[in-house]
Design an enzyme around this catalytic site. Structure first.
Site, mmCIF file in Angstrom:
data_model
loop_
_atom_site.group_PDB
_atom_site.id
_atom_site.type_symbol
_atom_site.label_atom_id
_atom_site.label_comp_id
_atom_site.label_asym_id
_atom_site.label_seq_id
_atom_site.Cartn_x
_atom_site.Cartn_y
_atom_site.Cartn_z
ATOM 1 C CG HIS A 191 0.353 0.041 -2.909
ATOM 2 N ND1 HIS A 191 1.327 0.896 -3.346
ATOM 3 C CD2 HIS A 191 -0.629 0.826 -2.376
ATOM 4 C CE1 HIS A 191 0.958 2.164 -3.091
ATOM 5 N NE2 HIS A 191 -0.214 2.131 -2.494
ATOM 6 C CG ASP A 226 4.172 1.166 -1.053
ATOM 7 O OD1 ASP A 226 4.089 0.252 -1.891
ATOM 8 O OD2 ASP A 226 4.716 2.254 -1.309
ATOM 9 C CG ASP A 227 4.407 -3.224 -2.973
ATOM 10 O OD1 ASP A 227 3.366 -3.239 -3.643
ATOM 11 O OD2 ASP A 227 5.497 -2.822 -3.427
ATOM 12 C CG ASP A 269 7.126 -1.503 0.323
ATOM 13 O OD1 ASP A 269 6.357 -0.563 0.140
ATOM 14 O OD2 ASP A 269 7.919 -1.914 -0.551
ATOM 15 N NE ARG A 313 1.724 -3.123 -7.971
ATOM 16 C CZ ARG A 313 1.977 -1.839 -7.703
ATOM 17 N NH1 ARG A 313 1.686 -0.909 -8.578
ATOM 18 N NH2 ARG A 313 2.486 -1.493 -6.551
ATOM 19 C CE LYS A 329 5.871 -1.774 -8.585
ATOM 20 N NZ LYS A 329 5.580 -0.500 -7.982
#
Ligand SMILES: *[C@@H]1O[C@H](CO)[C@@H](O)[C@H](O)[C@H]1NC(C)=O
Ligand SMILES: *[C@@H]1O[C@H](CO)[C@@H](O)[C@H](O)[C@H]1NC(C)=O
Length: 363
Positions: free
Chosen positions: A226, A204-205, A183, A259, A261
């Site tokens: 991500h 990743d993020d 991240d 996103r 979640k």
């Protein structure tokens, strides 16, 4: 006499302000932090198990990373290589500097999920007040890069995070990208944060907000990771996200675009989140994704409704996803999503599946 007094005082002030404490040896950092307000860290080599600890800076202090900052191997997941704290502090970099996390000695494709013990959080920013982090070039961090928590009034700008060396598999990663869980910016329990004009090239993020209020993320370039994320929310010490804007950013060659979640069977609140002026290019899984079915880091397909998601705006989110990807994927728990607004949003290239606002997704 009068004139010479007037002439001397400004000169003396000017001279002291212009002379930073320049540190070239790791061992001298702590005394500079304790006594100086203008510190240059020049070509520091941090020995194993030795953090660059800037958590007790004097109020108003400035630290400039210069040259190449490097770290010897510390196989310990709770070791934080760089720690930042303080009030009205400025952390910045001189032109041409680089901070190299030595990720290659840890990367095994598993990130924080196993394998070699790796420092889990590379730059830990804790409880800063009215502070600035700007103009930094960071590469090869072991797992997560920035972990920002607590405090208020932090501005981060012109930060270039480059983990592209971790894209290729290596001899121990079993064909996976060597770097994992990398991240860019993880943000929690903070208020009044601005993150702007920065580039994240990772796996990743790009940015993940898990709690906090009044957060603006703008002018981001996110590559290879991500996307711009809220979450996952629920089951943590703070489960409230209130007032986050992601704007004027480009997300390319990434798994996801925008996103949100939340974790299955937990409680929390996500409200007043805006994604505005987001360009998506070559998204592999989800363009816009809201999912309430996370459990142990993966989706179950069965959403739960303990985390309320309300007041979510997608404005001018545009671009393309891969043909196997979803333009829109929204899986809300029963009654836990409300007040979603879509305007000027157009994502094409893939399929869609939504149970909110309607089965036809944005309409
Ligand atoms: C929503 O959040 C933004 C920050 O992203 C803030 O400026 C605004 O006041 C909030 N609006 C409401 C209705 O709380
Ligand atoms: C819907 O969300 C927007 C953005 O957060 C907010 O300004 C508005 O007051 C909300 N409307 C309702 C009916 O809750």
């Amino acid at each position: 006499m009068k004139y010479s007094v007037f002439a001397v005082i400004p000169l003396a002030l000017g001279a002291s302000a212009a002379t930073p404490c320049t540190v070239t040896k790791y061992a001298s950092i702590s005394s500079a932090v304790a006594s100086c307000t203008d510190i240059v860290l020049s070509n520091i080599v941090a020995p194993s198990a030795s953090a660059i600890d800037l958590s007790k800076l004097k109020t108003g202090a400035k630290v400039t990373f210069a040259g190449k900052t490097t770290f010897e191997k510390t196989p310990d997941k709770s070791f934080d290589p760089i720690i930042i704290g303080g009030t009205k502090v400025t952390i910045t970099g001189a032109p041409g500097h680089v901070i190299d996390g030595n990720g290659q000695v840890y990367w095994d494709g598993l990130g924080s999920n196993g394998g070699v013990a790796k420092p889990n959080h590379f730059v830990v920013v804790k409880n800063t007040v009215d502070s600035v982090i700007s103009n930094l070039n960071i590469k090869n961090w072991p797992v997560h890069c920035f972990t920002i928590s607590g405090g208020s009034g932090l501005t981060l700008s012109n930060i270039n995070l480059d983990n592209t060396a971790g894209n290729a598999p290596n001899s121990v990663s079993n064909g996976l990208a060597a770097a994992h869980n990398s991240d860019g910016f993880d943000i929690s329990s903070t208020s009044g944060l601005t993150l702007k004009n920065s580039v994240v090239n990772n796996q990743d993020d790009c940015v993940a907000v898990t709690s906090g209020t009044n957060i603006l993320v703008t002018g981001m370039t996110c590559i290879g990771g991500h996307g711009l994320s809220i979450g996952s929310i629920g089951g943590k010490s703070n489960n409230v996200v209130d007032g986050v804007t992601f704007s004027n950013s480009v997300i390319s060659n990434s798994e996801n675009g925008c996103r949100i979640k939340t974790n299955s069977g937990t409680t929390g609140t996500v409200k007043n989140v805006t994604y505005s002026g987001i360009t998506l290019k070559n998204i592999a899984k989800y363009g816009i994704d809201v999912q309430q079915d996370y459990l142990n880091g993966g989706p179950t397909g069965i959403p739960t409704n303990g985390v309320d998601i309300s007041g979510i705006t997608f404005k001018n989110v545009k671009g393309t996803v891969a043909s196997s990807a979803y333009n829109y994927y929204i899986l809300c728990g029963s009654g836990s999503c409300s007040n979603f607004t879509f305007s000027g949003t157009s994502i094409t290239g893939g399929k869609s599946s939504c149970n909110f606002p309607s089965s036809k997704c944005t309409s």
